[in-house]
Design a protein around this motif. Sequence first.
Motif, short mmCIF file in Angstrom:
data_model
loop_
_atom_site.label_atom_id
_atom_site.label_comp_id
_atom_site.label_asym_id
_atom_site.label_seq_id
_atom_site.Cartn_x
_atom_site.Cartn_y
_atom_site.Cartn_z
N ARG A 84 0.85 -1.20 0.00
CA ARG A 84 0.00 0.00 0.00
C ARG A 84 0.89 1.25 0.00
O ARG A 84 1.87 1.31 0.74
N ARG A 85 0.52 2.22 -0.80
CA ARG A 85 1.25 3.49 -0.86
C ARG A 85 1.21 4.17 0.52
O ARG A 85 0.16 4.21 1.16
N ASP A 86 2.35 4.70 0.92
CA ASP A 86 2.48 5.36 2.23
C ASP A 86 3.18 6.71 2.02
O ASP A 86 4.35 6.76 1.67
N ASP A 87 2.44 7.79 2.24
CA ASP A 87 2.97 9.15 2.10
C ASP A 87 3.07 9.88 3.44
O ASP A 87 3.23 11.10 3.48
N ILE A 88 2.99 9.15 4.53
CA ILE A 88 2.87 9.76 5.86
C ILE A 88 4.04 10.65 6.24
O ILE A 88 3.85 11.71 6.82
N LEU A 89 5.27 10.28 5.91
CA LEU A 89 6.43 11.07 6.32
C LEU A 89 6.85 12.11 5.29
O LEU A 89 7.96 12.62 5.34
N GLY A 90 5.97 12.43 4.35
CA GLY A 90 6.29 13.44 3.35
C GLY A 90 7.10 12.89 2.19
O GLY A 90 7.60 13.64 1.36
N MET A 91 7.27 11.58 2.16
CA MET A 91 7.93 10.92 1.03
C MET A 91 7.09 9.71 0.67
O MET A 91 6.36 9.19 1.49
N THR A 92 7.19 9.29 -0.56
CA THR A 92 6.41 8.14 -0.99
C THR A 92 7.19 6.86 -0.72
O THR A 92 8.33 6.71 -1.15
N ARG A 93 6.55 5.97 0.03
CA ARG A 93 7.10 4.65 0.31
C ARG A 93 5.99 3.64 0.03
O ARG A 93 4.85 4.01 -0.21
N VAL A 94 6.35 2.36 0.13
CA VAL A 94 5.37 1.30 -0.06
C VAL A 94 5.32 0.48 1.23
O VAL A 94 6.31 -0.16 1.61
N GLU A 95 4.18 0.56 1.90
CA GLU A 95 3.98 -0.17 3.16
C GLU A 95 3.67 -1.63 2.86
O GLU A 95 2.99 -1.95 1.89
N VAL A 96 4.16 -2.51 3.74
CA VAL A 96 3.90 -3.94 3.64
C VAL A 96 2.97 -4.34 4.77
O VAL A 96 3.27 -4.09 5.95
N LEU A 97 1.84 -4.96 4.43
CA LEU A 97 0.85 -5.41 5.42
C LEU A 97 0.67 -6.92 5.29
O LEU A 97 0.76 -7.47 4.19
N CYS A 98 0.35 -7.57 6.39
CA CYS A 98 -0.05 -8.97 6.36
C CYS A 98 -1.39 -9.05 5.64
O CYS A 98 -2.33 -8.34 6.01
N ALA A 99 -1.49 -9.91 4.63
CA ALA A 99 -2.74 -10.03 3.88
C ALA A 99 -3.85 -10.64 4.73
O ALA A 99 -5.03 -10.39 4.48
N ASN A 100 -3.50 -11.40 5.74
CA ASN A 100 -4.48 -12.11 6.55
C ASN A 100 -5.17 -11.20 7.58
O ASN A 100 -6.37 -11.27 7.78
N CYS A 101 -4.37 -10.33 8.25
CA CYS A 101 -4.94 -9.50 9.32
C CYS A 101 -4.70 -8.00 9.12
O CYS A 101 -5.12 -7.20 9.95
N HIS A 102 -4.02 -7.63 8.04
CA HIS A 102 -3.70 -6.24 7.70
C HIS A 102 -2.83 -5.56 8.74
O HIS A 102 -2.87 -4.33 8.88
N SER A 103 -2.02 -6.31 9.46
CA SER A 103 -1.07 -5.72 10.39
C SER A 103 0.11 -5.14 9.63
O SER A 103 0.56 -5.70 8.62
N HIS A 104 0.64 -4.03 10.13
CA HIS A 104 1.81 -3.37 9.53
C HIS A 104 3.05 -4.21 9.80
O HIS A 104 3.31 -4.62 10.93
N LEU A 105 3.82 -4.46 8.74
CA LEU A 105 5.06 -5.23 8.86
C LEU A 105 6.29 -4.37 8.65
O LEU A 105 7.31 -4.56 9.32
N GLY A 106 6.23 -3.45 7.73
CA GLY A 106 7.38 -2.60 7.40
C GLY A 106 7.15 -1.97 6.04
O GLY A 106 6.02 -1.63 5.69
#
Length: 137
Positions: A84-106
């Motif tokens: 998932r696209r992540d723009d929270i820190l003012g830069m574009t990154r790609v967040e990794v989530l667990c597909a099963n529970c949608h927990s943030h991994l990195g």
Amino acid sequence: MTEPKIQLTDDEWREKLSAAEFAVLRRAGTERPFTGEYTDTKTPGVYECRACGAELFRSTEKFESHCGWPSFFDPKDSEAVILRRDDILGMTRVEVLCANCHSHLGHVFEGEGYPTPTDQRYCINSVSLRLVPSDPT
């Protein structure tokens, strides 16, 4: 994005997870670099989501990136994680989530020049993972 297979309330997650696990897995926090239990681990096995137990990564895809967090060049399969696209820190990154529970991994990064088959670095918080060692037999 599809709904997670496992859906718990914040109170239910807090009962299941430690404060540090909750901060990272459910609030997209980040553990300090070089402090995680799996940063330098070379133990053969499977890395599961600490929140729900879904298989995410294998030790055969783990590599030394020297970035301060465990690094993998590929998830267990293409459906184990959600990107998932992540723009929270003012830069574009790609967040990794667990597909099963949608927990943030990195986060996942590309094009950094690591000698891996995918040219990707899945930079994952140790606290998001649980290593299940392979059977030595």
